[in-house]
Scaffold this motif. Sequence first.
Motif, PDB file in Angstrom:
ATOM      1  N   LEU A 275       6.170  25.431  -5.622  1.00 11.81           N
ATOM      2  CA  LEU A 275       4.979  25.108  -5.799  1.00 11.81           C
ATOM      3  C   LEU A 275       4.738  23.574  -5.936  1.00 11.81           C
ATOM      4  CD1 LEU A 275       2.843  28.228  -6.859  1.00 11.81           C
ATOM      5  CD2 LEU A 275       3.249  27.337  -4.776  1.00 11.81           C
ATOM      6  N   GLN A 276       5.725  23.137  -7.291  1.00 17.69           N
ATOM      7  CA  GLN A 276       5.472  21.687  -7.973  1.00 17.69           C
ATOM      8  C   GLN A 276       5.963  20.853  -6.657  1.00 17.69           C
ATOM      9  OE1 GLN A 276       5.211  20.618 -11.782  1.00 17.69           O
ATOM     10  NE2 GLN A 276       6.599  22.343 -12.329  1.00 17.69           N
TER      11      GLN A 276
ATOM     12  N   LEU B 120       5.645  21.141  -3.609  1.00 12.59           N
ATOM     13  CA  LEU B 120       4.523  21.261  -2.739  1.00 12.59           C
ATOM     14  C   LEU B 120       3.331  20.103  -3.303  1.00 12.59           C
ATOM     15  CD1 LEU B 120       3.252  22.425  -0.033  1.00 12.59           C
ATOM     16  CD2 LEU B 120       2.090  23.985  -1.659  1.00 12.59           C
ATOM     17  N   LEU B 121       3.034  20.274  -4.489  1.00 11.43           N
ATOM     18  CA  LEU B 121       2.079  19.648  -5.001  1.00 11.43           C
ATOM     19  C   LEU B 121       2.515  17.907  -4.699  1.00 11.43           C
ATOM     20  CD1 LEU B 121       1.096  21.194  -8.397  1.00 11.43           C
ATOM     21  CD2 LEU B 121      -0.403  20.708  -6.304  1.00 11.43           C
ATOM     22  N   GLY B 122       4.027  17.863  -5.272  1.00 11.21           N
ATOM     23  CA  GLY B 122       4.400  16.490  -4.967  1.00 11.21           C
ATOM     24  C   GLY B 122       3.975  15.852  -3.380  1.00 11.21           C
TER      25      GLY B 122
ATOM     26  N   LEU C  35       1.757  16.700  -1.701  1.00  7.70           N
ATOM     27  CA  LEU C  35       0.033  16.639  -1.749  1.00  7.70           C
ATOM     28  C   LEU C  35      -0.350  15.278  -2.260  1.00  7.70           C
ATOM     29  CD1 LEU C  35      -1.268  20.098  -2.349  1.00  7.70           C
ATOM     30  CD2 LEU C  35      -1.592  18.707  -0.244  1.00  7.70           C
ATOM     31  N   LEU C  36       0.361  15.225  -3.398  1.00  9.40           N
ATOM     32  CA  LEU C  36       0.266  13.865  -4.197  1.00  9.40           C
ATOM     33  C   LEU C  36       0.220  12.582  -3.338  1.00  9.40           C
ATOM     34  CD1 LEU C  36      -0.621  13.795  -6.831  1.00  9.40           C
ATOM     35  CD2 LEU C  36       1.441  13.413  -7.739  1.00  9.40           C
TER      36      LEU C  36
ATOM     37  N   TYR D 289       0.156  12.342  -0.105  1.00  8.78           N
ATOM     38  CA  TYR D 289      -0.981  12.240   0.835  1.00  8.78           C
ATOM     39  C   TYR D 289      -2.275  11.762   0.278  1.00  8.78           C
ATOM     40  CZ  TYR D 289      -4.716  13.680   3.870  1.00  8.78           C
ATOM     41  OH  TYR D 289      -5.814  13.884   4.402  1.00  8.78           O
ATOM     42  N   PHE D 290      -2.510  12.082  -1.071  1.00  8.59           N
ATOM     43  CA  PHE D 290      -3.785  11.729  -1.567  1.00  8.59           C
ATOM     44  C   PHE D 290      -3.552  10.545  -2.267  1.00  8.59           C
ATOM     45  CE2 PHE D 290      -4.681  16.444  -1.231  1.00  8.59           C
ATOM     46  CZ  PHE D 290      -6.012  16.199  -0.911  1.00  8.59           C
ATOM     47  N   LEU D 291      -2.585   9.891  -2.531  1.00  4.23           N
ATOM     48  CA  LEU D 291      -2.473   8.670  -2.996  1.00  4.23           C
ATOM     49  C   LEU D 291      -2.048   7.461  -2.308  1.00  4.23           C
ATOM     50  CD1 LEU D 291      -0.820   9.506  -6.384  1.00  4.23           C
ATOM     51  CD2 LEU D 291      -3.236   9.040  -6.006  1.00  4.23           C
ATOM     52  N   ILE D 292      -1.584   7.726  -0.984  1.00  8.40           N
ATOM     53  CA  ILE D 292      -1.003   6.725  -0.086  1.00  8.40           C
ATOM     54  C   ILE D 292      -2.261   5.654   0.317  1.00  8.40           C
ATOM     55  CG2 ILE D 292      -1.317   7.772   2.241  1.00  8.40           C
ATOM     56  CD1 ILE D 292       1.721   7.011   2.689  1.00  8.40           C
ATOM     57  N   PRO D 293      -3.224   6.081   0.579  1.00  9.89           N
ATOM     58  CA  PRO D 293      -4.273   5.051   0.737  1.00  9.89           C
ATOM     59  C   PRO D 293      -4.540   4.047  -0.471  1.00  9.89           C
ATOM     60  CG  PRO D 293      -5.246   6.945   1.529  1.00  9.89           C
ATOM     61  CD  PRO D 293      -3.937   7.381   0.749  1.00  9.89           C
ATOM     62  N   PHE D 294      -4.336   4.482  -1.547  1.00 15.18           N
ATOM     63  CA  PHE D 294      -4.660   3.574  -3.036  1.00 15.18           C
ATOM     64  C   PHE D 294      -3.357   2.617  -2.877  1.00 15.18           C
ATOM     65  CE2 PHE D 294      -6.805   7.460  -4.074  1.00 15.18           C
ATOM     66  CZ  PHE D 294      -8.117   6.918  -4.484  1.00 15.18           C
TER      67      PHE D 294
ATOM     68  N   TRP E 241      -1.411   1.690  -0.660  1.00 15.30           N
ATOM     69  CA  TRP E 241      -1.465   0.897   0.540  1.00 15.30           C
ATOM     70  C   TRP E 241      -2.368  -0.312   0.120  1.00 15.30           C
ATOM     71  CZ3 TRP E 241      -4.712  -1.929   3.614  1.00 15.30           C
ATOM     72  CH2 TRP E 241      -4.293  -2.734   4.722  1.00 15.30           C
TER      73      TRP E 241
ATOM     74  N   LEU F 285       3.958  -0.939   3.517  1.00 18.51           N
ATOM     75  CA  LEU F 285       4.044  -0.018   2.413  1.00 18.51           C
ATOM     76  C   LEU F 285       4.748  -0.543   1.282  1.00 18.51           C
ATOM     77  CD1 LEU F 285       4.256   3.445   3.844  1.00 18.51           C
ATOM     78  CD2 LEU F 285       2.277   2.361   2.664  1.00 18.51           C
TER      79      LEU F 285
END
Lengths: 292, 313
Positions: A18-19, A21-23, A25-26, A28-33, A35, A54
Amino acid sequence: MTTAPLARRGRASRHLPLQILLGFLLVYFLIPFWWVIVNSSKDAAGLFGGGSALWFAGEVDYLGNLIDLFSYDGGIYLRWLLNSTLYAVVGGVGATVLAVAAGYGFAKFRFGGRRIGFSVLLGSVMVPTTALVIPTFIMFSELGLTNTIWAVILPTLLNPFGVYLMHIYARDAVPDELLDAARVDGAGELRTFAQVALPMLRPAIVTVLLLSIVSSWNNYFLPLAMLSDNRLYPVTVGIGQWQGIASANNAGGTSLWSIIILGSLVSVIPLVIAFLTLQKYWQGGLAIGSLK
Amino acid sequence: MTVELTAAPTRPPSKTSRRAGTAARQHIMGWAFVGPFAIVFLALLVAPLLYALYLSLFQNQLIGGERFVLFDNYLKAFTDPDFLDGAWFVIRFSVILIPIQMAISLAMALVLDVVTTAFARFSRLMIFLPYAIPAVIGALMWGFLYSKNFGPLAEIFGALGATAPDLLSRELVFFGLLNIVIWQWAGYYMIILFAALQGIDPTLYEAARIDGANQWQITLRIKIPLIMPALVLILVFALIGTLQFFNEPQILRYLAAGAIPSDYTPNMYAYQQAFALANYNYGSAISFALGAVVFVCVYIFLFATRKRGSFLS
C-alpha cells in the motif's frame, strides 16, 4: 478498551504494498508542482530549446525571472497579489464572521422563522454560485458597483455552506447548560457568545475561515466578469490574461511564458503555506459536515 | 412569537427555553445573530436569482427595446444546439468523472486510514495540496504538461517508443479536462472521507475481529456504511461542481487552439452571451436554467438518499 486507539496505532500499520501504491499516487499529485518549480528556473530558450521538460536547463535563473516577473508591465504582478490578498482577507473574514454568528444563532436560539430560514439556507447550498455571477453583475452595474473592489468582495461574503457547518458544530460542541449557566451568572447574550461559545467554536471557525479564504483567493469567474480595469484584478484573472496574450501571439509571446510559469508558482505559495501550517485545525474541521 | 409558542410543544423541551420570559428574548437574539447573514443572503442570493428570472422573461429587440416574451428565452435555450451541446458535454463529463473521482478518493481514504506511517501522513497532505491551488492555475499547470511545445509527455512517451497523446486536441481534451478535475478535487474529497473514517469508534473493529471478520469485511460492512453521509456529501459537491464547469475549460481554451469552443459548457455559453454579445436576457435565462436544474437534481438526489445522509435532516 481505553488502550484501543494505542493498540491500533502500534499494530502492523506499515503495509508495504500500500505504501508503494501511495508512492505512485504521490508522483501523480506532485508532478505539476515539480514541472512548475523546474521550469520557472528557465528562460524562453530553456523552455522551448528542446531540453528535458522535467529537469533543469543549463542555466538556472530564478532571480532573473523573479525580477522580470515583478517588473513586467510596471510591476503589475505585485499589485495583483495584493489585490488577491485584500479580496481574500476582507471577503473571507467577513464571510466567516457572518457565518459564525448565523450558525450560532440557528443552533442556539428558538426564534420565529428559524425552521423556514434554515430550510431555505440548506436549499441555497445547492444553488451553483456561478449561476449568480451574471445577474449579480447586471445588478451591480445598475448600482455603479462594477469594476470596483466591492464587486468582488461583497459576493464573497455569501457563504451558506459555512453557516451550515457552524450550525452543526455549535449544536454539538456548545452545551446549552453552559450557556444557561453563563446567563444565570448575569452575562448578557453577547458576552455569553464571546466568552463561552466562541472559544469552543475555534476549530470550526478556523475551518470556515480557511475555506472562505481559499474560495475567494481561487475565485476566477466572478472577478473576470466584474472587473475591466486590470489594476483591480486578482492574481488568477491577471495570469489568465497574460496566458491569453501569450497564446494569441505564438512566437512573439515566448518571453511571457517564463513569467507566467513563475507567476503561477509564486501565486500558490501563500495558500500552500497556510494549509501546511494550519493542518491540525482544518483536518479535524473538515469532518464537521460529514458526520452526524 | 405566536408561531413559536404553538410550535414549541412539537419539539423536545429544550433546556434553553425552559426559563420564563425567554421566548421573546430568544426571538430577538436569534434574529440579531442571524440577521446580518440574512441581509447578505437576501441581497446577494435571493435578489440576483429573482432578477435573473425577471430578466430572462424579456428579449432585447434592436427596434422597440425590451419586450416581454415570457418563456421564449427558455424555449430558445432548449432548442439551441449550442446550448444543448454544452449541456450534453457536462452530463457526459459528470457521468464519467463522478464515479472515478469517488472511487479514487474512497480508496485513498481507506488506505490512509489503515497505513499510519510518517510517509502516509506526508502523502495525505500532499494529495490534498492541489485543492489549495486556484482552478485557473491548476488548469494552466496541466496545460503546460500537455503542451507539445514544452510539456514532458512527448519525452516520456518517446522513451517508451510511443507517440504522446495530444490531450489538447479536439478528440482528447475531454480526458485532459477529466484528469485536471480529478487531480484538483480528489484530495479534498479524500480528506472529508478520511476525517469521517477517523471518527469511527475503533472498538467496533475490535468487536468485528473477535467475531472473526477480516480487513475486507470490516471495510465493506463497517467502514463504508458508517461514512455514507460523507460519501453523499462529496457526491453532492461533485455534482454541483461539474454542472457549473467553467474555469478549467475557459483557461485551457487558449492553450488548446480550436479544441474548446467558447460555448463548450452552459456556463461558458452564458458568459459568452452576456459579455461578448451583450445579450443579458438570454445569458440570464441560461444562468437561471442552470441554477434551477442543478438545484432540482441535487434536491431529488438528497431526497432519495435521505435515510442515509444527514444533510437534509
